[in-house]
Every structure is written in C-alpha cells, then in structure tokens.
Design a protein around this motif. Structure first.
Motif, PDB file in Angstrom:
ATOM      1  N   ASN A 109     -22.889  54.081 106.000  1.00 48.96           N
ATOM      2  CA  ASN A 109     -21.660  54.417 105.265  1.00 48.96           C
ATOM      3  C   ASN A 109     -21.402  55.914 105.242  1.00 48.96           C
ATOM      4  O   ASN A 109     -20.901  56.453 104.252  1.00 48.96           O
ATOM      5  CB  ASN A 109     -21.751  53.887 103.826  1.00 48.96           C
TER       6      ASN A 109
ATOM      7  N   GLN B 179     -16.430  56.733 107.959  1.00 50.70           N
ATOM      8  CA  GLN B 179     -15.379  56.036 107.222  1.00 50.70           C
ATOM      9  C   GLN B 179     -14.011  56.659 107.503  1.00 50.70           C
ATOM     10  O   GLN B 179     -13.006  55.940 107.649  1.00 50.70           O
ATOM     11  CB  GLN B 179     -15.674  56.066 105.715  1.00 50.70           C
TER      12      GLN B 179
ATOM     13  N   LYS C  83     -12.908  55.559 111.018  1.00 47.47           N
ATOM     14  CA  LYS C  83     -12.428  54.174 111.031  1.00 47.47           C
ATOM     15  C   LYS C  83     -11.020  54.073 110.470  1.00 47.47           C
ATOM     16  O   LYS C  83     -10.178  53.325 110.995  1.00 47.47           O
ATOM     17  CB  LYS C  83     -13.405  53.280 110.241  1.00 47.47           C
ATOM     18  N   GLU C  84     -10.738  54.826 109.421  1.00 44.26           N
ATOM     19  CA  GLU C  84      -9.394  54.819 108.840  1.00 44.26           C
ATOM     20  C   GLU C  84      -8.386  55.407 109.824  1.00 44.26           C
ATOM     21  O   GLU C  84      -7.269  54.894 109.971  1.00 44.26           O
ATOM     22  CB  GLU C  84      -9.389  55.605 107.529  1.00 44.26           C
TER      23      GLU C  84
ATOM     24  N   PHE D  58      -7.533  52.843 112.465  1.00 47.16           N
ATOM     25  CA  PHE D  58      -6.611  51.817 111.952  1.00 47.16           C
ATOM     26  C   PHE D  58      -5.191  52.354 111.877  1.00 47.16           C
ATOM     27  O   PHE D  58      -4.223  51.666 112.231  1.00 47.16           O
ATOM     28  CB  PHE D  58      -7.089  51.335 110.587  1.00 47.16           C
TER      29      PHE D  58
ATOM     30  N   THR E   7      -7.796  46.489 112.400  1.00 49.74           N
ATOM     31  CA  THR E   7      -7.926  46.449 110.946  1.00 49.74           C
ATOM     32  C   THR E   7      -9.346  46.843 110.537  1.00 49.74           C
ATOM     33  O   THR E   7     -10.288  46.724 111.325  1.00 49.74           O
ATOM     34  CB  THR E   7      -7.628  45.037 110.424  1.00 49.74           C
ATOM     35  N   PRO E   8      -9.529  47.330 109.305  1.00 49.60           N
ATOM     36  CA  PRO E   8     -10.876  47.684 108.850  1.00 49.60           C
ATOM     37  C   PRO E   8     -11.865  46.542 109.024  1.00 49.60           C
ATOM     38  O   PRO E   8     -13.025  46.763 109.410  1.00 49.60           O
ATOM     39  CB  PRO E   8     -10.665  48.030 107.374  1.00 49.60           C
ATOM     40  N   GLU E   9     -11.426  45.315 108.746  1.00 46.82           N
ATOM     41  CA  GLU E   9     -12.317  44.152 108.886  1.00 46.82           C
ATOM     42  C   GLU E   9     -12.802  44.003 110.321  1.00 46.82           C
ATOM     43  O   GLU E   9     -13.998  43.788 110.573  1.00 46.82           O
ATOM     44  CB  GLU E   9     -11.569  42.886 108.468  1.00 46.82           C
TER      45      GLU E   9
ATOM     46  N   ILE F 200     -12.728  46.301 112.795  1.00 43.34           N
ATOM     47  CA  ILE F 200     -13.535  47.458 113.205  1.00 43.34           C
ATOM     48  C   ILE F 200     -14.978  47.275 112.742  1.00 43.34           C
ATOM     49  O   ILE F 200     -15.926  47.470 113.500  1.00 43.34           O
ATOM     50  CB  ILE F 200     -12.955  48.765 112.645  1.00 43.34           C
ATOM     51  N   ASP F 201     -15.147  46.889 111.479  1.00 40.05           N
ATOM     52  CA  ASP F 201     -16.494  46.681 110.942  1.00 40.05           C
ATOM     53  C   ASP F 201     -17.221  45.568 111.686  1.00 40.05           C
ATOM     54  O   ASP F 201     -18.431  45.672 111.947  1.00 40.05           O
ATOM     55  CB  ASP F 201     -16.427  46.348 109.455  1.00 40.05           C
TER      56      ASP F 201
END
Length: 330
Positions: free
Chosen positions: A20, A25, A28-29, A32, A39-41, A43-44
């Motif tokens: 994290n 982070q 990743k944003e 997106f 989407t964040p989901e 990507i994760d």
C-alpha cells in the motif's frame, strides 16, 4: 546481471506491487483517470495476479529452469505492448528482462502509466538495469520484434518486421463449454471469466457452447454478480447500444441488467454481449475448438477450470507461442 539477481529484483517488485505504498496508490489513481476502463478494482486484480503467478520466487526459478541461460551477447528486442487490460504487456517485458536482451518497449497509449511506473521502480532500485529497458515511441534498428495488436495492425507488423525474427500476435478470444450440470459455484466462476476487465481481454469468455434445450436462468443469475458494472458509464453505453441493435433488428436475445446473451456463430462478441451456440457432441466440439487459432482459452470441465481464465501462469503464453523460447533462441 545473473538470473538469480534479477529474480531477487522481481520478488522485491512483487512485494511493492502487493503493498500500500502511497506512491503506488497515486499511480493507480492516475491510471484510472487516464483510462476509464482501468477501474481501481481491475487494476488491483491485475496486480494481485501478477504478484501471485509471475513474481513468486519459487515459480520464477522453476520456470526459468526450463530455458537456456540469459544471452551472453544481448540483442536489441523491440516489444510493441498491448493495452486492453491493466499491465497486459508485463509478461512480455518480464521475458525480455530475464532473457538478458536489451528491451526497447513501445507502450500502448491505453496503459502507459502503470507499465512505466513498474519499469521506473526497477531502475530506481537497481541502477545496473537502467539501460536494459528503454521506453520508445519508435522501434527502429532492433534485431527482433514481439508485437501484439489487432488483425489489422498485425498485417502492418508482418510487413515492417518481415526480415527480422519476430512474434506477431493477433486478435484472440476465449470460449466455454457447458453441459448443463454446472453448480452455482461453477457458474459464478464462469461469470468471472466473462465479466472481469469488462470482457476486454483475450482470455475473457465471449462465447459459450451449450446443449440443446439448455436453461439459461441459472447462468443469468450468476452473471448478476457483476450487475454493478451497469453503473459504469462506458460499459452502460455499450450495453444500451447493443441492446438497441438487437431490438431494431428483431433478433432473439436473453438479457439481464448487465449483459445480453445472443445466439451467434461468431466467437468474438461486443462489449456487454455474450454469444452462445448449441452442440450435440461435446467431444467433437472440444476437438474442433482445439484447432481454432482464434482461441486463447477453452473453459470448462476437462479444459481450463471455471474461474481460472484470467489467472495465467508464467508458461501460459499469448497465442500459444513460447515467448521465452523465442528470446533465448535469438
């Protein structure tokens, strides 16, 4: 640098990507914001699968044991990366990195931020690797090429790279074979194969084969697991458009709030549409599908297990062409 040192670097990368860290982070944003499909989901999920299946030390060592040692005389290898799902070009870069060649990487405009960040972190931690991977807009004067794109772009790649050793990848998709006895858990797993990444990956199931008189009710119920995708404006626009097409053409269809099922001979289907077809002989169908060069995966009992299509291993090569064998053989 030795393979063992590079594996150590990749394991560290896996630890970073699964953590994290505030910098990650932010990246990743940004990814997106630059591409609404990332989407964040999702990507994760992509990061999770990369860390689990590509960046595990024991898996890496076992996989590398099947190939020749890294090149003692490195070549310039140009890689044209795809960008349909987050970090889809990571495996090609990984192979180039571990093969010992000089990687010249052209990133997809759809997936620049994540891929660039991964490469930059490795260079930051290990300056000795800095010159092995260069991101470039134009790939000229390379000794070999790996290019992924559409059937149309593949024709151009074949023309431009014809005189060099090359691996050219075209459009591919995946299908599933159902026999009507699938459990609710298996159908929910199939929903993952269909819906993850909005169905944009070559490993996404875009067509199912079912026996005559198949009851679609249980499958539609399982697909409602992803009903929330209807709140995603880009996906909803595709759903509304494709629903309008079937209504205007007076074509038979089955639908819930997030996907349209339509009978079709085509394996490829548009976003928000799942094609289906009927069969009478499952064994004959399986043999026929194995010979279809448009297919990346066949999902079902006796094939890729339900729910595993989007969890490829290091040895699950795109188009079935062993990328590492190609690179170590240069």
């Amino acid at each position: 640098m030795s393979s063992s040192a590079k594996v150590t670097a990749l394991v560290r990368l896996g630890q970073y990507l699964s953590g994290n860290d505030p910098e990650l982070q932010i990246v990743k944003e940004r990814a997106f914001q630059a591409n609404g499909w990332f989407t964040p989901e999702f990507i994760d999920l992509s990061l999770q699968n990369i860390c689990r299946y590509y960046l595990d030390e024991s898996l890496l060592n076992k996989w590398l044991a099947g190939y020749a040692a890294p090149a003692s005389s490195p070549r310039q290898v140009g890689i044209v990366a795809a960008g349909n799902i987050p970090l889809v070009g990571f495996h090609d870069w990984l192979c180039g990195f571990l093969s010992g060649h000089q990687v010249r990487l052209k990133l997809s405009s759809k997936d620049t931020i994540l891929m660039q960040h991964v490469i930059d972190k490795v260079k930051e931690w290990y300056p000795a690797y800095a010159e092995q991977t260069l991101v470039q807009d134009m790939l000229k004067h390379c000794d070999a090429y790996i290019a992924t794109g559409s059937n149309n772009s593949a024709r151009y790649f074949e023309y431009y790279f014809a005189k060099y050793p090359h691996v050219i990848r075209r459009n591919r998709t995946s299908v599933a074979i159902l026999d009507g006895t699938e459990t609710a858990a298996e159908l929910e797993a199939l929903a993952d194969d269909v819906m993850l990444y909005f169905g944009l990956g070559c490993r996404n199931v875009t067509k199912i084969f079912v026996p005559e008189n198949y009851d679609f009710e249980a499958l539609l119920k399982a697909l409602r697991k992803y009903s929330y995708l209807a709140d995603h404006h880009k996906y909803k626009n595709n759903y509304d458009y494709n629903l309008a097409l079937v209504l205007l053409s007076n074509t038979a269809y089955i639908a819930n709030d997030n996907i349209i099922l339509q009978e079709s001979a085509a394996a490829f289907s548009p976003i928000s549409v799942l094609h289906y077809g009927y069969y009478t002989d499952a064994t004959a169908l399986g043999e026929e599908l194995k010979g279809n060069n448009d297919l990346q995966c066949i999902v079902g009992r006796g094939f890729t297990p339900f729910g595993m299509a989007q969890q490829p291993s290091l040895a699950d090569y795109a188009d079935g062409v062993d990328t590492m064998q190609f690179l170590t053989g240069l």
